[in-house]
Design a protein around this motif. Structure first.
Motif, PDB file in Angstrom:
ATOM      1  N   MET A 241       0.828  -1.208   0.000  1.00 56.67           N
ATOM      2  CA  MET A 241       0.000   0.000   0.000  1.00 56.67           C
ATOM      3  C   MET A 241       0.861   1.257   0.000  1.00 56.67           C
ATOM      4  O   MET A 241       0.428   2.306  -0.478  1.00 56.67           O
ATOM      5  N   ALA A 242       2.078   1.138   0.517  1.00 58.88           N
ATOM      6  CA  ALA A 242       3.003   2.273   0.537  1.00 58.88           C
ATOM      7  C   ALA A 242       3.791   2.387  -0.761  1.00 58.88           C
ATOM      8  O   ALA A 242       4.659   3.246  -0.887  1.00 58.88           O
ATOM      9  N   GLY A 243       3.498   1.513  -1.724  1.00 62.92           N
ATOM     10  CA  GLY A 243       4.160   1.596  -3.019  1.00 62.92           C
ATOM     11  C   GLY A 243       5.171   0.509  -3.282  1.00 62.92           C
ATOM     12  O   GLY A 243       5.794   0.478  -4.341  1.00 62.92           O
ATOM     13  N   GLY A 244       5.358  -0.397  -2.332  1.00 70.54           N
ATOM     14  CA  GLY A 244       6.275  -1.520  -2.536  1.00 70.54           C
ATOM     15  C   GLY A 244       5.719  -2.466  -3.584  1.00 70.54           C
ATOM     16  O   GLY A 244       4.506  -2.564  -3.766  1.00 70.54           O
ATOM     17  N   GLY A 245       6.571  -3.174  -4.260  1.00 68.89           N
ATOM     18  CA  GLY A 245       6.130  -4.063  -5.329  1.00 68.89           C
ATOM     19  C   GLY A 245       5.925  -5.488  -4.870  1.00 68.89           C
ATOM     20  O   GLY A 245       6.190  -5.849  -3.731  1.00 68.89           O
TER      21      GLY A 245
ATOM     22  N   ASN B  36       7.641  -7.939  -5.782  1.00 67.39           N
ATOM     23  CA  ASN B  36       8.898  -8.659  -5.691  1.00 67.39           C
ATOM     24  C   ASN B  36       9.498  -8.633  -4.295  1.00 67.39           C
ATOM     25  O   ASN B  36      10.423  -9.384  -4.016  1.00 67.39           O
ATOM     26  N   GLN B  37       8.985  -7.771  -3.413  1.00 66.14           N
ATOM     27  CA  GLN B  37       9.493  -7.752  -2.046  1.00 66.14           C
ATOM     28  C   GLN B  37       8.998  -9.005  -1.332  1.00 66.14           C
ATOM     29  O   GLN B  37       7.840  -9.374  -1.434  1.00 66.14           O
ATOM     30  N   ARG B  38       9.885  -9.664  -0.622  1.00 68.06           N
ATOM     31  CA  ARG B  38       9.510 -10.857   0.132  1.00 68.06           C
ATOM     32  C   ARG B  38       8.745 -10.453   1.381  1.00 68.06           C
ATOM     33  O   ARG B  38       9.035  -9.436   2.002  1.00 68.06           O
ATOM     34  N   MET B  39       7.764 -11.280   1.762  1.00 68.10           N
ATOM     35  CA  MET B  39       7.093 -11.049   3.027  1.00 68.10           C
ATOM     36  C   MET B  39       8.113 -11.205   4.142  1.00 68.10           C
ATOM     37  O   MET B  39       9.012 -12.042   4.077  1.00 68.10           O
ATOM     38  N   LYS B  40       7.986 -10.412   5.188  1.00 73.43           N
ATOM     39  CA  LYS B  40       8.973 -10.400   6.262  1.00 73.43           C
ATOM     40  C   LYS B  40       9.087 -11.743   6.977  1.00 73.43           C
ATOM     41  O   LYS B  40      10.150 -12.096   7.458  1.00 73.43           O
ATOM     42  N   ASP B  41       8.004 -12.499   7.068  1.00 76.38           N
ATOM     43  CA  ASP B  41       8.041 -13.778   7.779  1.00 76.38           C
ATOM     44  C   ASP B  41       8.390 -14.950   6.879  1.00 76.38           C
ATOM     45  O   ASP B  41       8.466 -16.077   7.342  1.00 76.38           O
TER      46      ASP B  41
END
Length: 190
Positions: A152-156, A158-163
């Motif tokens: 929602m903040a603009g991340g795509g 392709n970013q891995r979920m933190k967990d």
């Protein structure tokens, strides 16, 4: 992460019953390092719930607003309708996943009418009213909420979920669920 918690209950709002679900959500959030910036107990009333959701998003800049209660089939269960009044965009997959996973625990999960969506940069999610069900749903949501907030903040994507601790398996070209689309020639694609 900034979280707001809104309990929707006529009895709790009148002081006739003690809210147990809201405090359960708050404790869960604090245990996972999420900051609770706003908490409210409101009556099962469309305007009261909508106002609390607007405050969560507009005044308190919560990343996530979690509601508990008012999602069933009762005549005063109006949390989903209040949520739909204030969101800009729906996120139906979240509510669907909560129902799907909750159905593995109890058949009563199919009676939930909870919804989810976004108001500006706040993700709003309706949870059941039972303390046990709330904690089960929080465990379902825990790995996806940080990723949803990042997106929602603009991340795509392709970013891995933190967990996420291991990469997802990839299907090979010979895997039975991998299909190659071929152009249709002469009305038959043999």
């Amino acid at each position: 992460m900034r979280v707001s918690v809104i309990t929707s209950s006529d009895r709790c709002a009148r002081g006739e019953a003690e809210d147990q679900s809201g405090p359960a959500i708050i404790a869960f959030c604090e245990q996972h390092g999420w900051d609770v910036v706003y908490a409210a107990v409101v009556a099962d009333d469309l305007a009261a719930i909508s106002d609390a959701l607007r405050k969560s998003a507009d005044d308190h800049a919560a990343d996530v607003a979690l509601t508990t209660g008012g999602t069933g089939l009762g005549p005063r269960d109006v949390t989903p309708e209040a949520t739909l009044q204030v969101i800009d965009r729906a996120a139906p997959g979240i509510a669907e996943a909560l129902r799907l996973e909750s159905l593995k625990i109890t058949p009563f999960a199919m009676l939930s009418r909870g919804v989810a969506g976004m108001r500006a940069r706040t993700l709003i999610i309706n949870l059941p009213g039972s303390p046990k069900a709330v904690l089960e749903c929080m465990e379902i949501l825990r790995p996806i909420i940080p990723h949803a907030i990042d997106m929602m903040a603009g991340g795509g994507h392709n970013q891995r979920m933190k967990d996420e601790s291991k990469p997802r398996p990839r299907l090979s070209p010979t895997h039975p669920h991998t299909h190659t689309l071929r152009p249709k020639i002469g009305g038959y694609n043999g």
